[in-house]
Design a protein around this motif. Structure first.
Motif, mmCIF file in Angstrom:
data_model
loop_
_atom_site.group_PDB
_atom_site.id
_atom_site.type_symbol
_atom_site.label_atom_id
_atom_site.label_comp_id
_atom_site.label_asym_id
_atom_site.label_seq_id
_atom_site.Cartn_x
_atom_site.Cartn_y
_atom_site.Cartn_z
ATOM 1 N N HIS A 82 -4.850 45.304 -35.542
ATOM 2 C CA HIS A 82 -5.712 44.307 -34.871
ATOM 3 C C HIS A 82 -4.948 43.945 -33.494
ATOM 4 O O HIS A 82 -5.500 43.911 -32.494
ATOM 5 N N ASP A 83 -3.572 43.545 -33.839
ATOM 6 C CA ASP A 83 -3.025 42.953 -32.626
ATOM 7 C C ASP A 83 -2.842 43.882 -31.698
ATOM 8 O O ASP A 83 -2.802 43.372 -30.191
ATOM 9 N N HIS A 110 -5.812 43.835 -28.745
ATOM 10 C CA HIS A 110 -5.236 42.818 -27.775
ATOM 11 C C HIS A 110 -4.433 43.370 -26.546
ATOM 12 O O HIS A 110 -4.648 43.319 -25.432
ATOM 13 N N GLU A 127 -10.745 36.415 -28.622
ATOM 14 C CA GLU A 127 -11.002 37.141 -30.141
ATOM 15 C C GLU A 127 -12.644 37.567 -30.191
ATOM 16 O O GLU A 127 -12.518 38.885 -30.599
HETATM 17 FE FE FE Z 1 -5.829 38.303 -32.306
#
Ligand code: FE
Ligand code: HBI
Length: 286
Positions: free
Chosen positions: A130-131, A135, A176
């Motif tokens: 996810h990170d 991102h 997000e």
């Molecule tokens: Fe996040």
């Protein structure tokens, strides 16, 4: 980790430095973990081409980190020259103020551990997939990179003003779970969506959720769910709109909003710029 305690956090917090950073220890990842990364990447790569904004997809192609868990130092060698950001390795979720302080100094905390294979489709806490996948490509966009830093600075201020709950909604509904208008229709730039196998098509194709124009005060007044697909997504016109709307000092905004009852995650207001009114905004667990 607004409103929560540190008790059940995953990750090894025993070897971190005072700023919560650790060494990535890339050599410790197993072959099975690299393989899981490749599978996660391959599934998501096809989806982001269809649903992700151009800025994200172009950077993803340039970075080309699909062959295994990436080394942060290799990415840093490219990210620094581009937007002056730097990835730092962390054990997992950070206390709000620690998180804000990293962002305010253009350091993006990336969790070092990878989910288990059983969590292929869904994970509650942010992991390295996810990170990193969600991102990091956006940090290569100069306007968005500045926005994240401004959010960090705003977070430090919000902390002092007791307004983190309000500000956290902005992060949630933009960084997000944000959508953006493009020439090819609505796309997403939100990391929670870009790294999700299910929500990425849901947020743009499903008739269920609301899709509503970005409005800073409206967002800070809107609750969110962390364990289901979102009931409402907010759409920006471009990254400049996001950066400019959030540039002013939020102190008077917080004064206005404190004590007001927040809207539920599914509410549509008469004043909303509605792209799509959801037919069933309360849906199954993600
Ligand atoms: Fe996040
Ligand atoms: N820590 N590592 C990490 N990642 C986040 O996204 C994060 C965090 N701590 C706090 C936090 N997010 C949010 O609660 C703040 O944005 C309010």
């Amino acid at each position: 980790m607004t409103g929560e305690t540190d008790h059940n956090l995953r990750g090894d917090y025993s070897r971190m430095r005072p700023d919560y950073t650790v060494d990535q220890d890339w050599d410790a990842y197993s072959a099975a973990e690299h393989d899981l990364w490749r599978r996660l990447y391959r599934r998501q790569e096809g989806l982001v081409r269809k649903y992700g904004c151009d800025e994200f997809v172009e950077t993803l192609d340039t970075l080309n980190f699909g062959e295994g868990i990436p080394r942060f130092d290799k990415i840093n060698a490219m990210l620094g020259p581009k937007t002056n950001w730097k990835l730092v390795a962390v054990p997992g979720l950070l206390p709000d103020l620690t998180f804000f302080d990293h962002l305010a100094n253009r350091r993006f905390p990336v969790t070092v551990w990878l989910r288990n294979p059983e969590e292929f489709d869904y994970i509650v806490e942010p992991d390295i997939f996810h990170d990193f996948f969600g991102h990091v490509p956006m940090l290569f966009n100069p306007v968005f990179a500045d926005y994240i830093q401004a959010y960090g600075k705003g977070g430090i201020k919000a902390h002092a003003l007791g307004a983190i709950e309000l500000l956290a909604r902005l992060y949630w509904y933009t960084v997000e779970f944000g959508l953006i208008e493009t020439k090819r229709g609505l796309r997403t730039y939100g990391a929670g969506i870009l790294s999700s196998g299910g929500e990425i098509s849901y947020c743009l194709d499903s008739p269920n959720p609301n899709r509503i124009g970005f409005d800073l005060m409206r967002i800070m007044q809107t609750r969110y769910k962390i364990d289901t697909f979102q009931e409402t997504y907010f759409v920006i016109r471009d990254f400049r709109e996001l950066f400019e709307a959030t540039a002013p000092d939020f102190t008077p905004y917080y004064e206005q909003l404190q004590g007001r009852e927040p809207h539920s995650a599914s509410t549509v207001l008469a004043s909303d710029r509605v792209y799509h009114r959801g037919v069933a905004p309360v849906v199954r667990a993600a």
